[in-house]
Design a protein around this motif. Structure first.
Motif, mmCIF file in Angstrom:
data_model
loop_
_atom_site.group_PDB
_atom_site.id
_atom_site.type_symbol
_atom_site.label_atom_id
_atom_site.label_comp_id
_atom_site.label_asym_id
_atom_site.label_seq_id
_atom_site.Cartn_x
_atom_site.Cartn_y
_atom_site.Cartn_z
ATOM 1 N N SER A 1 0.874 -1.290 0.161
ATOM 2 C CA SER A 1 -0.074 0.045 0.092
ATOM 3 C C SER A 1 0.837 1.313 -0.014
ATOM 4 C CB SER A 1 -1.076 -0.033 1.055
ATOM 5 O OG SER A 1 -0.254 -0.307 2.477
ATOM 6 N N LEU A 2 1.896 1.088 0.645
ATOM 7 C CA LEU A 2 3.072 2.321 0.781
ATOM 8 C C LEU A 2 3.181 2.804 -0.888
ATOM 9 C CD1 LEU A 2 5.404 1.545 3.453
ATOM 10 C CD2 LEU A 2 3.613 3.540 3.282
ATOM 11 N N HIS A 3 3.748 1.624 -1.822
ATOM 12 C CA HIS A 3 4.094 1.969 -3.001
ATOM 13 C C HIS A 3 2.871 2.453 -3.959
ATOM 14 C CE1 HIS A 3 5.289 0.301 -7.203
ATOM 15 N NE2 HIS A 3 6.347 0.774 -6.793
ATOM 16 N N VAL A 4 1.819 1.819 -3.713
ATOM 17 C CA VAL A 4 0.351 2.081 -4.452
ATOM 18 C C VAL A 4 0.274 3.693 -4.134
ATOM 19 C CG1 VAL A 4 -1.816 1.908 -4.692
ATOM 20 C CG2 VAL A 4 -0.202 -0.273 -4.462
ATOM 21 N N ALA A 5 0.172 3.848 -2.681
ATOM 22 C CA ALA A 5 -0.274 5.241 -2.484
ATOM 23 C C ALA A 5 0.540 6.392 -2.989
ATOM 24 C CB ALA A 5 -0.069 5.445 -0.802
ATOM 25 N N GLN A 6 1.835 6.048 -3.107
ATOM 26 C CA GLN A 6 2.767 7.162 -3.984
ATOM 27 C C GLN A 6 2.585 7.189 -5.260
ATOM 28 O OE1 GLN A 6 6.984 7.201 -2.128
ATOM 29 N NE2 GLN A 6 6.020 5.156 -1.019
ATOM 30 N N ARG A 7 2.351 5.875 -5.895
ATOM 31 C CA ARG A 7 2.057 6.083 -7.362
ATOM 32 C C ARG A 7 0.842 6.693 -7.810
ATOM 33 N NH1 ARG A 7 3.948 1.765 -11.400
ATOM 34 N NH2 ARG A 7 3.261 3.541 -12.570
ATOM 35 N N LEU A 8 -0.301 6.568 -7.051
ATOM 36 C CA LEU A 8 -1.587 7.174 -7.194
ATOM 37 C C LEU A 8 -1.372 8.647 -7.404
ATOM 38 C CD1 LEU A 8 -4.042 5.058 -5.257
ATOM 39 C CD2 LEU A 8 -3.733 5.035 -7.696
ATOM 40 N N ILE A 9 -0.485 9.454 -6.838
ATOM 41 C CA ILE A 9 -0.258 10.760 -6.803
ATOM 42 C C ILE A 9 -0.066 11.314 -8.403
ATOM 43 C CG2 ILE A 9 1.007 12.936 -6.223
ATOM 44 C CD1 ILE A 9 -0.709 11.582 -3.930
ATOM 45 N N GLY A 10 -0.830 12.202 -8.771
ATOM 46 C CA GLY A 10 -0.810 12.634 -10.295
ATOM 47 C C GLY A 10 -1.933 11.889 -11.127
#
Length: 185
Positions: free
Chosen positions: A11-20
């Motif tokens: 979820s840490l990875h996904v949360a960052q990738r969702l920005i933008g």
DNA sequence: CTTAGGATCGCCT
DNA sequence: GGCGATCCTAAGC
């Protein structure tokens, strides 16, 4: 497959990738500028104490929605991560409104664009999130995820509104955005 | 600017 | 009966 985002990742990875990334529900929404990650071994997570009727979707397949009622009043939207049965997710905390501004103003009862989607409860009201969307897949209507343009600078900080694991820097935001619920520092 | 209180639902002890 | 992954309004510096 959503934009190369692997929802079975952490979820840490996904949360960052969702920005933008742009999130639309029924054609209404905007660019995701703020998220928070939650995980199974995380005292602040709804999934921490195990599955119950309310959080069941969080233990369902990744790439689906987990919608919950906050304080008996607001509807908040999460994206489920990891594998089914794990209990991880990403809370969508704020959007930069780009589509359906008129409808969002009407639903929110305010004009200020800056406040339309600046907070998880506000996002829920502006996008008309309800429990009917709980458990639905994100790669099919009414959901739509569109890739962001170019590189983004992502900031991290402590999560908001929790009383456990308050120091974990698992809140993420688009650097310089004025549409976040609260500034990063 | 900061702080305080109310609204109101579902799961918990 | 208590307590939230919240928001709005009003009042006090």
């Amino acid at each position: 497959m959503n934009l190369g985002i692997d929802f079975s990742a952490d979820s840490l990875h996904v949360a960052q990738r969702l920005i933008g990334v742009t999130l639309l529900v029924g054609g209404v929404g905007g660019r995701i500028v703020e998220t928070e990650a939650y995980d199974r071994d995380d005292p602040a997570s709804h999934s921490f104490a195990g599955a119950n009727p309310r959080n069941a979707a969080m233990f369902g397949p990744p790439g689906h929605a987990y919608v919950y009622r906050s304080y008996g009043i607001h509807w908040c939207l999460n994206f489920v991560c990891r594998e089914a049965g794990h209990g991880a997710g990403v809370l969508i905390r704020a959007l930069e409104p780009t589509a359906g501004l008129g409808l969002m103003r009407e639903r929110r009862g305010i004009d200020d664009v800056r406040l339309l989607c600046a907070g998880p409860g506000r996002v829920g009201q502006a996008l008309a999130i309800t429990r009917e969307l709980n458990g639905l897949p994100l790669d099919r209507p009414p959901f739509e995820l569109l890739p962001g343009e170019g590189a983004v600078h992502v900031l991290a900080g402590p999560r908001i509104g929790i009383s456990k694991a308050i120091e974990a820097p698992w809140r993420f935001g688009l650097a310089g955005s004025r549409f976040v619920s609260r500034p990063f520092r």
